[in-house]
Structures are given as structure tokens and as C-alpha cells.
Write a protein that holds these residues in place. Structure first.
Motif, PDB file in Angstrom:
ATOM      1  N   ARG A   1     -33.067   6.813 -17.336  1.00  0.00           N
ATOM      2  CA  ARG A   1     -34.147   7.271 -16.460  1.00  0.00           C
ATOM      3  C   ARG A   1     -33.797   7.666 -15.014  1.00  0.00           C
ATOM      4  N   CYS A   2     -32.805   7.136 -14.653  1.00  0.00           N
ATOM      5  CA  CYS A   2     -32.066   7.028 -13.105  1.00  0.00           C
ATOM      6  C   CYS A   2     -31.524   8.232 -12.966  1.00  0.00           C
ATOM      7  N   ILE A   3     -31.102   8.959 -13.949  1.00  0.00           N
ATOM      8  CA  ILE A   3     -30.150  10.170 -14.070  1.00  0.00           C
ATOM      9  C   ILE A   3     -30.841  11.347 -13.966  1.00  0.00           C
ATOM     10  N   LYS A   4     -30.835  12.099 -12.795  1.00  0.00           N
ATOM     11  CA  LYS A   4     -31.607  13.525 -12.909  1.00  0.00           C
ATOM     12  C   LYS A   4     -31.100  14.745 -12.989  1.00  0.00           C
ATOM     13  N   GLU A   5     -29.598  14.648 -13.073  1.00  0.00           N
ATOM     14  CA  GLU A   5     -28.907  15.907 -13.475  1.00  0.00           C
ATOM     15  C   GLU A   5     -27.595  15.237 -14.278  1.00  0.00           C
ATOM     16  N   ALA A   6     -27.259  16.186 -15.172  1.00  0.00           N
ATOM     17  CA  ALA A   6     -25.824  15.629 -15.939  1.00  0.00           C
ATOM     18  C   ALA A   6     -25.265  17.015 -16.416  1.00  0.00           C
ATOM     19  N   GLU A   7     -23.809  16.991 -16.068  1.00  0.00           N
ATOM     20  CA  GLU A   7     -23.099  18.053 -16.400  1.00  0.00           C
ATOM     21  C   GLU A   7     -21.858  17.725 -16.627  1.00  0.00           C
ATOM     22  N   VAL A   8     -20.900  18.270 -17.837  1.00  0.00           N
ATOM     23  CA  VAL A   8     -19.530  18.001 -18.217  1.00  0.00           C
ATOM     24  C   VAL A   8     -18.870  19.078 -17.343  1.00  0.00           C
ATOM     25  N   ILE A   9     -17.855  18.251 -16.313  1.00  0.00           N
ATOM     26  CA  ILE A   9     -17.239  18.768 -15.642  1.00  0.00           C
ATOM     27  C   ILE A   9     -15.361  18.780 -15.986  1.00  0.00           C
ATOM     28  N   ALA A  10     -15.209  18.022 -16.909  1.00  0.00           N
ATOM     29  CA  ALA A  10     -13.767  17.961 -17.595  1.00  0.00           C
ATOM     30  C   ALA A  10     -13.640  17.396 -18.847  1.00  0.00           C
ATOM     31  N   TYR A  11     -12.515  17.730 -19.424  1.00  0.00           N
ATOM     32  CA  TYR A  11     -12.247  17.141 -20.746  1.00  0.00           C
ATOM     33  C   TYR A  11     -13.471  17.145 -21.828  1.00  0.00           C
ATOM     34  N   PRO A  12     -14.117  18.121 -21.869  1.00  0.00           N
ATOM     35  CA  PRO A  12     -15.223  18.462 -22.882  1.00  0.00           C
ATOM     36  C   PRO A  12     -14.869  17.965 -24.193  1.00  0.00           C
ATOM     37  N   GLU A  13     -13.605  18.096 -24.611  1.00  0.00           N
ATOM     38  CA  GLU A  13     -13.111  17.783 -26.184  1.00  0.00           C
ATOM     39  C   GLU A  13     -13.279  16.322 -26.367  1.00  0.00           C
ATOM     40  N   LEU A  14     -13.363  15.556 -25.453  1.00  0.00           N
ATOM     41  CA  LEU A  14     -13.601  14.014 -25.406  1.00  0.00           C
ATOM     42  C   LEU A  14     -15.098  13.821 -25.850  1.00  0.00           C
ATOM     43  N   GLY A  15     -15.957  14.802 -25.992  1.00  0.00           N
ATOM     44  CA  GLY A  15     -17.327  14.443 -26.489  1.00  0.00           C
ATOM     45  C   GLY A  15     -18.108  13.711 -25.465  1.00  0.00           C
ATOM     46  N   PRO A  16     -18.705  12.517 -25.917  1.00  0.00           N
ATOM     47  CA  PRO A  16     -19.196  11.655 -25.188  1.00  0.00           C
ATOM     48  C   PRO A  16     -18.598  11.021 -23.851  1.00  0.00           C
ATOM     49  N   GLU A  17     -17.127  10.890 -24.056  1.00  0.00           N
ATOM     50  CA  GLU A  17     -16.310  10.301 -23.171  1.00  0.00           C
ATOM     51  C   GLU A  17     -15.819  11.495 -21.886  1.00  0.00           C
ATOM     52  N   ALA A  18     -16.388  12.699 -22.138  1.00  0.00           N
ATOM     53  CA  ALA A  18     -15.875  13.601 -21.027  1.00  0.00           C
ATOM     54  C   ALA A  18     -16.579  13.195 -19.850  1.00  0.00           C
ATOM     55  N   VAL A  19     -15.554  13.813 -18.884  1.00  0.00           N
ATOM     56  CA  VAL A  19     -16.169  13.605 -17.421  1.00  0.00           C
ATOM     57  C   VAL A  19     -17.432  14.240 -17.099  1.00  0.00           C
ATOM     58  N   ARG A  20     -18.261  13.730 -16.532  1.00  0.00           N
ATOM     59  CA  ARG A  20     -19.594  14.261 -16.223  1.00  0.00           C
ATOM     60  C   ARG A  20     -19.900  13.964 -14.593  1.00  0.00           C
ATOM     61  N   ARG A  21     -20.488  15.103 -14.232  1.00  0.00           N
ATOM     62  CA  ARG A  21     -21.024  14.598 -12.855  1.00  0.00           C
ATOM     63  C   ARG A  21     -22.500  14.326 -13.020  1.00  0.00           C
ATOM     64  N   LEU A  22     -23.022  13.381 -12.262  1.00  0.00           N
ATOM     65  CA  LEU A  22     -24.498  13.053 -12.510  1.00  0.00           C
ATOM     66  C   LEU A  22     -25.071  12.693 -11.219  1.00  0.00           C
ATOM     67  N   VAL A  23     -26.220  13.307 -11.093  1.00  0.00           N
ATOM     68  CA  VAL A  23     -27.111  13.059  -9.929  1.00  0.00           C
ATOM     69  C   VAL A  23     -28.036  11.865 -10.455  1.00  0.00           C
ATOM     70  N   VAL A  24     -28.130  10.732  -9.358  1.00  0.00           N
ATOM     71  CA  VAL A  24     -28.832   9.578  -9.825  1.00  0.00           C
ATOM     72  C   VAL A  24     -29.698   9.488  -8.876  1.00  0.00           C
TER      73      VAL A  24
END
Length: 185
Positions: A135-158
Motif C-alpha cells: 500500500r506504500c508503493i505508488k509506482e512500480a516499474e521493472v528496469i533490469a533483468y526482467p527474465e528474473l521474474g519477481p526478482e527483477a530489479v524494479r524502480r518503486l516510488v513509495v
């Protein structure tokens, strides 16, 4: 009840130097995600002289592998991952400017020494409260390693992510303090 400290990355030395183990903080701004597979790739990239997938100077990284976003949400449950999995890589990231790590569980001595040397802190999120953290996360975007699925690197705005300082730059350790406070005399 202690005062709640507001943090907004990117962080500088003065942001983290005054923090003490046990302080309550609210983080608002841009943070990044990464678990052990992503950390391994970032450290390998740095060793090869390549740029990491996000600017490490002043960065905050959240050890999380979020679940898929349900309809109408930007992200699914986002509970912290056990942090010791990143201990082999964390000192290298701190050498390159990382200022805070968010996870759960204790860190090894090498990581604690690297925090003191590089003026970085370790923040604990509440384990088992992934829906609340999301609920604290307002934006989420995968920015690297999308092949890692949930473990991809994301940019979050919290916004107002509630956390506790576990390890501070003076060597304070909330987990040790907690054990000592309740140890039998």
C-alpha cells in the motif's frame, strides 16, 4: 514513543549518520528492488566496469520479490526477503554509494563493518505484512533483468513506508539490543 524520522532518497551521509538502531523511519521517494540473483548480476557488472541498472549513489534497495499486481494496483504483496542472502554482495554495493538496505533478519559482521565504513544503514520492514507494505508503493516499474521474474530489479516510488533502523553507522544493532533487554539477569 520515539519520534518518527522522514527519509527521502537519494540519501546523503548526514541523512544516515544521525540514525540510531531502534529509530522509526518513514521512507518516501524512489527506491529500488533486488534479491540475490539481481545482486550477483549487479556486482558482476561493476567488476566488469559496467554501469549498474540504477544509480547507486545515495540509493535505497528493498530486498523483495513482489507478487503480481492484482487489478487496480501497481504491485502485489511486497514483503521483505531474508537479508542474509544478499550479504555476499552488500559490501560492494555500499562501496559504490548504496546508503540503505531494507529487508528482514540479521546481517553478518562483514556487512555491519561495511555499513560503518561507508555510512550506510540497514532498515527492517515488518515480515508477513506484504499487503500492508504494498500500500506504500505508488509506482512500480521493472528496469533490469526482467527474465528474473519477481526478482527483477524494479524502480518503486513509495510514500511513508514504515521501517525500523536495525543497524546504524555507529555499530548499533537493534536485534542485539532487543536480546539484551530481555535476557535473564
Amino acid at each position: 514513543m520515539s519520534e518518527i524520522i522522514l527519509l527521502s532518497p537519494p540519501l546523503v551521509d548526514s541523512d544516515v549518520s544521525s540514525l540510531k538502531a531502534g529509530d522509526k523511519v518513514l521512507v518516501s521517494g524512489t527506491i529500488y528492488t533486488g534479491r540475490d540473483a539481481a545482486h550477483k548480476r549487479i556486482v558482476e557488472a561493476l567488476a566488469e566496469g559496467k554501469e549498474p541498472p540504477f544509480p547507486l549513489e545515495g540509493a535505497v534497495i528493498f530486498y523483495v520479490g513482489p507478487s503480481p499486481a492484482p487489478p487496480g494496483r501497481v504491485i502485489g504483496a511486497a514483503g521483505p526477503t531474508t537479508s542474509y542472502r544478499m550479504d555476499a554482495y552488500a559490501p560492494t554495493l555500499m562501496e559504490h554509494g548504496l546508503k540503505a538496505m531494507i529487508g528482514k533478519g540479521k546481517r553478518n559482521d562483514e556487512v555491519k563493518q561495511a555499513m560503518q565504513k561507508n555510512k550506510a544503514v540497514y532498515l527492517a520492514a515488518i515480515g508477513g505484512a506484504g499487503a500492508l507494505m504494498a500500500r506504500c508503493i505508488k509506482e512500480a516499474e521493472v528496469i533490469a533483468y526482467p527474465e528474473l521474474g519477481p526478482e527483477a530489479v524494479r524502480r518503486l516510488v513509495v510514500q511513508d513506508m514504515p521501517l525500523f533502523v536495525v543497524n546504524d553507522v555507529q555499530g548499533g544493532d537493534l536485534y542485539q539490543q532487543g536480546r539484551q533487554a530481555y535476557a535473564r539477569q
